[in-house]
Design a protein around this motif. Structure first.
Motif, short mmCIF file in Angstrom:
data_model
loop_
_atom_site.label_atom_id
_atom_site.label_comp_id
_atom_site.label_asym_id
_atom_site.label_seq_id
_atom_site.Cartn_x
_atom_site.Cartn_y
_atom_site.Cartn_z
N GLU A 73 0.83 -1.21 0.00
CA GLU A 73 0.00 0.00 0.00
C GLU A 73 0.86 1.25 0.00
O GLU A 73 0.56 2.22 -0.72
CB GLU A 73 -0.92 0.01 1.23
N ASN A 74 1.91 1.25 0.78
CA ASN A 74 2.80 2.41 0.85
C ASN A 74 3.50 2.66 -0.49
O ASN A 74 3.60 3.79 -0.95
CB ASN A 74 3.84 2.21 1.96
N ARG A 75 3.93 1.58 -1.14
CA ARG A 75 4.58 1.71 -2.44
C ARG A 75 3.62 2.32 -3.47
O ARG A 75 3.97 3.20 -4.25
CB ARG A 75 5.08 0.34 -2.93
N ARG A 76 2.35 1.88 -3.43
CA ARG A 76 1.35 2.43 -4.36
C ARG A 76 1.10 3.91 -4.09
O ARG A 76 0.93 4.70 -5.01
CB ARG A 76 0.05 1.64 -4.26
N ARG A 77 1.06 4.29 -2.82
CA ARG A 77 0.89 5.72 -2.50
C ARG A 77 2.09 6.53 -2.99
O ARG A 77 1.94 7.65 -3.48
CB ARG A 77 0.72 5.89 -0.98
N TYR A 82 2.24 9.59 -5.59
CA TYR A 82 2.94 10.84 -5.29
C TYR A 82 3.93 11.19 -6.41
O TYR A 82 4.01 12.34 -6.84
CB TYR A 82 3.68 10.73 -3.95
N ALA A 83 4.66 10.17 -6.90
CA ALA A 83 5.62 10.41 -7.99
C ALA A 83 4.90 10.90 -9.23
O ALA A 83 5.39 11.80 -9.94
CB ALA A 83 6.41 9.13 -8.29
N LEU A 84 3.71 10.36 -9.52
CA LEU A 84 2.93 10.82 -10.68
C LEU A 84 2.44 12.25 -10.49
O LEU A 84 2.47 13.06 -11.42
CB LEU A 84 1.75 9.88 -10.92
N GLU A 85 1.98 12.58 -9.27
CA GLU A 85 1.48 13.93 -8.99
C GLU A 85 2.59 14.97 -9.10
O GLU A 85 2.34 16.09 -9.55
CB GLU A 85 0.88 14.00 -7.58
N LEU A 100 9.83 11.37 -12.50
CA LEU A 100 9.98 10.20 -13.34
C LEU A 100 10.97 9.19 -12.75
O LEU A 100 10.73 7.97 -12.81
CB LEU A 100 10.41 10.61 -14.76
N ASP A 101 12.06 9.66 -12.15
CA ASP A 101 13.05 8.74 -11.57
C ASP A 101 12.44 7.92 -10.42
O ASP A 101 12.62 6.70 -10.35
CB ASP A 101 14.27 9.51 -11.05
N LEU A 102 11.72 8.58 -9.52
CA LEU A 102 11.07 7.90 -8.40
C LEU A 102 10.02 6.92 -8.92
O LEU A 102 9.92 5.78 -8.45
CB LEU A 102 10.43 8.91 -7.44
N PHE A 103 9.24 7.36 -9.93
CA PHE A 103 8.22 6.50 -10.51
C PHE A 103 8.85 5.23 -11.09
O PHE A 103 8.37 4.12 -10.83
CB PHE A 103 7.45 7.26 -11.60
N ASN A 104 9.92 5.37 -11.84
CA ASN A 104 10.59 4.22 -12.45
C ASN A 104 11.16 3.28 -11.38
O ASN A 104 11.05 2.06 -11.48
CB ASN A 104 11.70 4.67 -13.40
N GLU A 105 11.77 3.85 -10.35
CA GLU A 105 12.34 3.05 -9.27
C GLU A 105 11.25 2.23 -8.55
O GLU A 105 11.42 1.05 -8.29
CB GLU A 105 13.05 3.97 -8.27
N LEU A 106 10.12 2.87 -8.28
CA LEU A 106 9.04 2.20 -7.56
C LEU A 106 8.34 1.15 -8.41
O LEU A 106 7.96 0.08 -7.92
CB LEU A 106 8.02 3.23 -7.06
N THR A 107 8.15 1.43 -9.69
CA THR A 107 7.47 0.45 -10.55
C THR A 107 8.38 -0.73 -10.87
O THR A 107 7.88 -1.85 -11.07
CB THR A 107 6.94 1.10 -11.83
N GLU A 108 9.68 -0.53 -10.91
CA GLU A 108 10.61 -1.65 -11.09
C GLU A 108 10.52 -2.59 -9.89
O GLU A 108 10.50 -3.82 -10.03
CB GLU A 108 12.06 -1.16 -11.25
N GLY A 109 10.41 -2.03 -8.71
CA GLY A 109 10.26 -2.84 -7.49
C GLY A 109 8.98 -3.62 -7.50
O GLY A 109 8.91 -4.73 -7.00
#
Length: 153
Positions: free
Chosen positions: A125-129, A133-136, A140-149
């Motif tokens: 749940e925290n990762r999805r939040r 946040y990265a999208l808002e 892009l770097d944070l978004f890529n890091e989180l979606t790779e995980g």
């Protein structure tokens, strides 16, 4: 104050996480003053102990003791308050301690599994939040890091 002279259960039975101590004639005796009173199972005859909380569950059970033609009727809660029955119960429970330890181990393993599942759920749940946040914030770097995980797990 009363003192327990003898406390030997007629039989002991384990039911799930409860320990039942059943008493029969003269397996339990108390001393009041200088007089010895013997237990008679006319009303209550058992003590039920919750092995998880180590509490007596049937406090309203009435125990009857007799000496000749005199009787003493005591609810279990009162017997626990005005006598040294705790020390006798402790001794009996120590004999059943291995039973209690089995329960503790089972509970500990169950709690560990549930805790692990809860932690994994909270992390997801925290990762999805954080992805939201990265999208808002257009990070892009944070978004890529989180979606790779997310793809790896």
């Amino acid at each position: 104050m009363l003192s327990v002279q003898r406390m030997t259960p007629f039989f002991t039975r384990k039911e799930e996480f409860r320990l039942r101590l059943v008493f029969a004639y003269q397996y339990l005796s108390i001393v009041k003053g200088d007089e010895l009173f013997h237990f008679i199972p006319t009303e209550g005859k058992e003590i039920v102990i919750n092995m998880k909380s180590l509490q007596v569950e049937n406090l309203g059970e009435v125990f009857v003791f007799q000496r000749g033609n005199r009787f003493i009727r005591l609810p279990l809660y009162q017997l626990l308050l005005i006598s040294d029955i705790h020390s006798h119960l402790k001794t009996i429970m120590e004999g059943s301690l291995d039973v209690g330890m089995e329960i503790q181990v089972e509970l500990t393993e169950e709690v560990l599994v549930e805790s692990k599942e809860l932690i994994e759920s909270l992390e997801t749940e925290n990762r999805r939040r954080m992805i939201d946040y990265a999208l808002e914030t257009n990070d892009l770097d944070l978004f890529n890091e989180l979606t790779e995980g997310m793809q790896q797990t």
